[in-house]
Design a protein around this motif. Structure first.
Motif, PDB file in Angstrom:
ATOM      1  N   ALA A  56      -9.418  58.265 -45.273  1.00  0.00           N
ATOM      2  CA  ALA A  56      -9.204  58.505 -46.702  1.00  0.00           C
ATOM      3  C   ALA A  56      -8.953  59.983 -46.940  1.00  0.00           C
ATOM      4  CB  ALA A  56     -10.402  58.026 -47.516  1.00  0.00           C
ATOM      5  N   GLY A  57      -7.715  60.320 -47.300  1.00  0.00           N
ATOM      6  CA  GLY A  57      -7.371  61.690 -47.635  1.00  0.00           C
ATOM      7  C   GLY A  57      -7.327  61.889 -49.133  1.00  0.00           C
ATOM      8  N   ASN A  58      -6.984  63.086 -49.551  1.00  0.00           N
ATOM      9  CA  ASN A  58      -6.934  63.388 -50.980  1.00  0.00           C
ATOM     10  C   ASN A  58      -5.846  62.590 -51.698  1.00  0.00           C
ATOM     11  OD1 ASN A  58      -8.878  65.611 -51.785  1.00  0.00           O
ATOM     12  ND2 ASN A  58      -7.991  66.483 -49.937  1.00  0.00           N
ATOM     13  N   SER A  59      -4.773  62.247 -50.978  1.00  0.00           N
ATOM     14  CA  SER A  59      -3.641  61.601 -51.641  1.00  0.00           C
ATOM     15  C   SER A  59      -3.479  60.128 -51.304  1.00  0.00           C
ATOM     16  CB  SER A  59      -2.342  62.334 -51.304  1.00  0.00           C
ATOM     17  OG  SER A  59      -2.111  62.327 -49.905  1.00  0.00           O
ATOM     18  N   LYS A  60      -4.025  59.667 -50.167  1.00  0.00           N
ATOM     19  CA  LYS A  60      -3.874  58.261 -49.813  1.00  0.00           C
ATOM     20  C   LYS A  60      -4.980  57.833 -48.859  1.00  0.00           C
ATOM     21  CE  LYS A  60      -0.672  59.084 -45.965  1.00  0.00           C
ATOM     22  NZ  LYS A  60      -1.663  58.831 -44.901  1.00  0.00           N
ATOM     23  N   THR A  61      -5.159  56.523 -48.774  1.00  0.00           N
ATOM     24  CA  THR A  61      -6.153  55.920 -47.894  1.00  0.00           C
ATOM     25  C   THR A  61      -5.487  54.884 -47.016  1.00  0.00           C
ATOM     26  OG1 THR A  61      -7.995  56.253 -49.427  1.00  0.00           O
ATOM     27  CG2 THR A  61      -8.235  54.494 -47.816  1.00  0.00           C
TER      28      THR A  61
ATOM     29  N   ALA B 232      -4.300  47.894 -44.825  1.00  0.00           N
ATOM     30  CA  ALA B 232      -3.891  48.118 -46.215  1.00  0.00           C
ATOM     31  C   ALA B 232      -3.863  49.609 -46.484  1.00  0.00           C
ATOM     32  CB  ALA B 232      -4.845  47.421 -47.187  1.00  0.00           C
ATOM     33  N   ARG B 233      -3.146  49.976 -47.520  1.00  0.00           N
ATOM     34  CA  ARG B 233      -3.080  51.374 -47.961  1.00  0.00           C
ATOM     35  C   ARG B 233      -3.500  51.449 -49.419  1.00  0.00           C
ATOM     36  NH1 ARG B 233       1.617  55.460 -46.265  1.00  0.00           N
ATOM     37  NH2 ARG B 233       0.281  55.402 -44.429  1.00  0.00           N
ATOM     38  N   GLY B 234      -4.223  52.510 -49.774  1.00  0.00           N
ATOM     39  CA  GLY B 234      -4.685  52.685 -51.145  1.00  0.00           C
ATOM     40  C   GLY B 234      -4.515  54.110 -51.613  1.00  0.00           C
TER      41      GLY B 234
ATOM     42  N   LEU C 169     -11.423  52.980 -52.479  1.00  0.00           N
ATOM     43  CA  LEU C 169     -11.476  52.477 -51.105  1.00  0.00           C
ATOM     44  C   LEU C 169     -11.622  50.971 -51.093  1.00  0.00           C
ATOM     45  CD1 LEU C 169     -13.896  54.965 -49.269  1.00  0.00           C
ATOM     46  CD2 LEU C 169     -11.430  55.163 -49.603  1.00  0.00           C
ATOM     47  N   ALA C 170     -12.475  50.467 -52.006  1.00  0.00           N
ATOM     48  CA  ALA C 170     -12.775  49.037 -52.022  1.00  0.00           C
ATOM     49  C   ALA C 170     -11.529  48.193 -52.236  1.00  0.00           C
ATOM     50  CB  ALA C 170     -13.813  48.735 -53.103  1.00  0.00           C
ATOM     51  N   ASP C 171     -10.599  48.671 -53.025  1.00  0.00           N
ATOM     52  CA  ASP C 171      -9.375  47.919 -53.264  1.00  0.00           C
ATOM     53  C   ASP C 171      -8.614  47.711 -51.960  1.00  0.00           C
ATOM     54  OD1 ASP C 171      -7.074  46.905 -54.994  1.00  0.00           O
ATOM     55  OD2 ASP C 171      -6.141  48.619 -53.997  1.00  0.00           O
TER      56      ASP C 171
ATOM     57  N   ARG D 138      -8.191  44.104 -49.586  1.00  0.00           N
ATOM     58  CA  ARG D 138      -6.902  43.572 -49.148  1.00  0.00           C
ATOM     59  C   ARG D 138      -6.832  43.436 -47.626  1.00  0.00           C
ATOM     60  NH1 ARG D 138      -3.182  47.243 -50.348  1.00  0.00           N
ATOM     61  NH2 ARG D 138      -4.443  48.720 -51.555  1.00  0.00           N
ATOM     62  N   ALA D 139      -7.402  44.418 -46.898  1.00  0.00           N
ATOM     63  CA  ALA D 139      -7.409  44.334 -45.435  1.00  0.00           C
ATOM     64  C   ALA D 139      -8.300  43.201 -44.955  1.00  0.00           C
ATOM     65  CB  ALA D 139      -7.873  45.666 -44.847  1.00  0.00           C
ATOM     66  N   PHE D 140      -9.462  43.020 -45.595  1.00  0.00           N
ATOM     67  CA  PHE D 140     -10.352  41.910 -45.238  1.00  0.00           C
ATOM     68  C   PHE D 140      -9.670  40.563 -45.488  1.00  0.00           C
ATOM     69  CE2 PHE D 140     -14.870  43.963 -45.616  1.00  0.00           C
ATOM     70  CZ  PHE D 140     -14.675  44.578 -44.387  1.00  0.00           C
ATOM     71  N   THR D 141      -8.976  40.469 -46.593  1.00  0.00           N
ATOM     72  CA  THR D 141      -8.280  39.214 -46.904  1.00  0.00           C
ATOM     73  C   THR D 141      -7.248  38.887 -45.843  1.00  0.00           C
ATOM     74  OG1 THR D 141      -8.616  39.528 -49.281  1.00  0.00           O
ATOM     75  CG2 THR D 141      -6.837  38.046 -48.614  1.00  0.00           C
ATOM     76  N   GLU D 142      -6.478  39.892 -45.427  1.00  0.00           N
ATOM     77  CA  GLU D 142      -5.485  39.677 -44.375  1.00  0.00           C
ATOM     78  C   GLU D 142      -6.148  39.268 -43.066  1.00  0.00           C
ATOM     79  OE1 GLU D 142      -1.959  42.099 -41.952  1.00  0.00           O
ATOM     80  OE2 GLU D 142      -2.861  42.982 -43.752  1.00  0.00           O
ATOM     81  N   ALA D 143      -7.313  39.891 -42.761  1.00  0.00           N
ATOM     82  CA  ALA D 143      -8.014  39.594 -41.514  1.00  0.00           C
ATOM     83  C   ALA D 143      -8.808  38.297 -41.574  1.00  0.00           C
ATOM     84  CB  ALA D 143      -8.949  40.747 -41.168  1.00  0.00           C
ATOM     85  N   GLY D 144      -9.045  37.784 -42.777  1.00  0.00           N
ATOM     86  CA  GLY D 144      -9.828  36.566 -42.933  1.00  0.00           C
ATOM     87  C   GLY D 144     -11.310  36.768 -42.713  1.00  0.00           C
ATOM     88  N   VAL D 145     -11.836  37.935 -43.093  1.00  0.00           N
ATOM     89  CA  VAL D 145     -13.259  38.232 -42.930  1.00  0.00           C
ATOM     90  C   VAL D 145     -13.823  38.760 -44.236  1.00  0.00           C
ATOM     91  CG1 VAL D 145     -12.970  38.779 -40.480  1.00  0.00           C
ATOM     92  CG2 VAL D 145     -12.878  40.620 -42.164  1.00  0.00           C
ATOM     93  N   ALA D 146     -15.147  38.744 -44.335  1.00  0.00           N
ATOM     94  CA  ALA D 146     -15.830  39.309 -45.491  1.00  0.00           C
ATOM     95  C   ALA D 146     -16.591  40.571 -45.123  1.00  0.00           C
ATOM     96  CB  ALA D 146     -16.795  38.291 -46.093  1.00  0.00           C
ATOM     97  N   SER D 147     -16.790  40.808 -43.809  1.00  0.00           N
ATOM     98  CA  SER D 147     -17.479  42.012 -43.343  1.00  0.00           C
ATOM     99  C   SER D 147     -17.186  42.185 -41.865  1.00  0.00           C
ATOM    100  CB  SER D 147     -18.989  41.915 -43.585  1.00  0.00           C
ATOM    101  OG  SER D 147     -19.548  40.876 -42.799  1.00  0.00           O
TER     102      SER D 147
END
Length: 329
Positions: free
Chosen positions: A12-17, A32-34, A51-53, A57-66
């Motif tokens: 996570a940088g100042n301009s993008k994650t 995912a990118r945020g 970050l959570a957003d 999205r990355a968790f959804t793509e991976a099919g996991v919750a944690s």
């Protein structure tokens, strides 16, 4: 994919994650990118919401919750107390069984350390600001507060732009020596004089964020032979080498062939004067150092740090590297 020792990598940088979910075998199964991560401006929890957003999205793509472990390399985590505060904020989100938070410079360092069995070396990053970190396989690190002039820092794109403005303003009113920056800086914004540029910046007619546009102008003046601009570029090189050699010394790496990784927009641009002087000074002060510009994506470094933490074998590291090499080709 089971949780096991899977890793959530966050850069996570100042301009993008950038976020990636890495399976236990090293396969990247979600990404995912945020937006940028700026807790000093908006507060810790709103920053983590951004970050959570991306994580969702990355968790959804991976099919996991944690996942098993969260490896987060975050801008503005400049002091250990800030790392601890941010780590606690991430734990409250329950993204992983364990959480490790580091300054985002560590992501660039780890991404650029090509030896995954025993990663060791130093990285200097010049983007908007400047920072330097180092690490050893046993977990020891070297770092600087890197929070600006109050911690002894100078340089980066923002510092170079400010310095260029300072010299050009003094050339305009006669307090300083002549420099082409006097004409080149205002001309970049279509203005006729430094006085006009000073007024436009002071009154907000030119947004403060646009000052970073002046750093390439400084390098152009230096490349054209302007003595003042060249002196500023030389000072930047001196600062990079000072930070890297101090970090190498702290980690007892001066006497071995350790990588010195150069990252961030200013160093990645490979300006000949800056790059040549850095390498010449390193050859004098740390002759065994091996300088290299980092081209790898920082989120790879966050992933590798996570795999280091969970004790993943080197073939797992290699699979993650191969994923990002393929994506870059």
């Amino acid at each position: 994919m089971g949780v096991g020792t899977s890793v959530l990598a966050i850069d996570a940088g100042n301009s993008k994650t950038d976020v990636a979910v890495v399976a236990t075998d090293g396969t990247v199964v979600g990404a995912a990118r945020g937006g940028g991560f700026q807790p000093p401006q908006i507060g810790v929890e709103p920053a983590v919401d951004i970050l959570a957003d991306a994580v969702t999205r990355a968790f959804t793509e991976a099919g996991v919750a944690s996942v098993g472990h969260v490896s987060a390399c975050l801008a503005n985590a400049d002091l250990p107390v800030e790392e601890r505060e941010l780590a606690e904020a991430l734990r409250r989100r329950a993204w992983g069984a364990s959480v490790d938070v580091r300054n985002d410079t560590f992501a660039i360092l780890r991404a650029g350390l090509l030896e995954d069995a025993e990663p060791r070396g130093v990285a200097v990053v010049c983007g908007a600001g400047i920072n330097c970190v180092g690490m050893l396989p046993d977990g020891r690190t070297a770092r600087f507060p890197a929070i600006g002039r109050i911690s002894g820092d100078w340089g980066g794109g923002g510092g170079l732009a400010e310095e260029a403005l300072w010299f050009a303003a003094r050339a305009e009113d006669g307090r300083g020596e002549a420099t082409a920056l006097r004409e080149m800086l205002p001309a970049h914004f279509g203005l006729e004089s430094m006085y006009a540029l000073i007024e436009a910046l002071h009154l907000g007619r030119i947004a403060p964020v646009r000052r970073h546009e002046l750093t390439p102008v400084l390098f152009a003046a230096a490349a054209a032979g302007d003595a003042v601009a060249r002196s500023v570029v030389d000072r930047m090189a001196d600062e990079v080498v000072a930070m890297s050699t101090v970090a190498l010394d702290r980690l007892d790496l001066l006497d071995e062939a350790a990588p010195v990784l150069l990252g961030g927009s200013v160093l990645a641009a490979r300006h000949p004067q800056l790059d040549d002087r850095i390498r010449a000074l390193l050859d004098e002060r740390a002759p065994k150092a091996v300088p290299r510009v980092v081209a790898e994506r920082p989120v790879l470094g966050a992933a590798l740090l996570g795999l280091d933490q969970v004790g993943a074998p080197t073939e797992v590291h290699a699979r993650v590297r191969a994923h990002y090499e393929a994506a870059a080709s």
